[in-house]
Design an enzyme around this catalytic site. Structure first.
Site, short mmCIF file in Angstrom:
data_model
loop_
_atom_site.label_atom_id
_atom_site.label_comp_id
_atom_site.label_asym_id
_atom_site.label_seq_id
_atom_site.Cartn_x
_atom_site.Cartn_y
_atom_site.Cartn_z
CG ASP A 188 -0.30 -0.47 2.49
OD1 ASP A 188 0.93 -0.34 2.61
OD2 ASP A 188 -1.01 -0.98 3.37
CG ASP A 234 -9.37 -1.57 11.66
OD1 ASP A 234 -8.30 -2.18 11.35
OD2 ASP A 234 -9.78 -0.57 11.04
CG HIS A 280 -6.15 -2.16 8.77
ND1 HIS A 280 -6.37 -1.18 9.71
CD2 HIS A 280 -4.81 -2.15 8.53
CE1 HIS A 280 -5.20 -0.61 10.02
NE2 HIS A 280 -4.25 -1.19 9.32
CD GLU A 295 -9.14 1.02 7.57
OE1 GLU A 295 -9.33 0.22 8.52
OE2 GLU A 295 -8.37 1.99 7.66
#
Length: 245
Positions: free
Chosen positions: A70, A139, A141, A146
């Protein structure tokens, strides 16, 4: 937990060494392999270990190719908080890899969709990823995928959740400087890797490690999809494993 090979290490340094063993075996077996790489504090012990091992003659990166997970939208590759810069500073500048053989999404792309599609084609042209390194967010990810109502398939633009921007704020002067969007490989891109290696360290990751690998598979916990990958190794330190013993 379906096919996940879970290894519990003592501390982050041992996580790095065990991960480096896996990388070393893959590079030595296939000198022009494709490494899927990740940023953040978790892989740093691994990267330091790989640098030392090449200096010691145990591994050779001269033919290796790499694709990063990313990049922040809006940051140039020479911005100190860009992931391209991170990779240069923490790995590429210290090993024999050819910079031309390292790809990272273009944070300044004018046409986001075209850049994302081209990124997928580049990975395909390399022959696919031999080992994909992952960290995991609080979370769940992986990359910047996400929690949402589906598993995004290919490289795409994503709006960053506040929890993610908060977690990354420490690298910037203030929350206002943290980009609100990023480009990331999709879940499908990650799942297409021949092997997946996920690293997690610290007590703050214990709950999400438990949810991801011992809970239901759901896009609300993106990492949980890895339970369906046929070749996954998860290396955690004792703190991150504290809820699954």
């Amino acid at each position: 937990m379906l096919h996940v090979n879970l290894i519990i290490a003592k501390d982050p340094a041992e996580v790095g060494k065990l991960a480096a063993d896996i990388f070393q075996d893959i590079v030595n077996a296939k000198p022009d392999c494709v490494l899927g790489l990740a940023t953040g504090s978790t892989p740093l012990p691994l990267y330091r270990e790989l640098i030392e091992r090449e200096k010691a003659g145990k591994i050779n990166f001269s033919q290796v190719r790499s694709a990063n997970l990313d990049e922040y939208k809006g940051l140039s590759g020479d911005h100190p908080q860009s992931y391209r810069y991170f990779m240069q500073e923490n790995l590429f500048n210290h090993i024999s890899i050819d910079p031309a053989n390292t790809i990272v999404p273009d944070g300044l792309a004018e046409d986001a969709d075209a850049m994302c599609a081209a990124y997928e084609r580049k990975i395909e042209a390399m022959g696919g990823v031999d080992i994909q390194l992952l960290g995991i967010g609080h979370d769940g990810h992986i990359g910047f995928n996400e929690p949402c109502d589906h598993f995004p398939v290919t490289t795409h633009e994503v709006e960053l959740e506040e929890i993610t921007r908060e977690a990354n704020k420490r690298f910037f002067n203030s929350i206002d400087e943290v980009p609100t969007a990023a480009y990331t490989m999709g879940i499908g891109t990650v799942m297409a890797a021949r092997k997946v290696l996920l690293l997690a360290t610290g007590k703050d990751k214990a709950e999400i490690v438990k949810q991801s690998f011992f809970g239901p598979v759901t896009p609300m916990v993106p990492a949980s999809i890895l339970q369906f990958h046929g070749n996954v190794t998860v290396i955690v330190d004792e703190a991150a494993a504290s809820l699954i013993k």
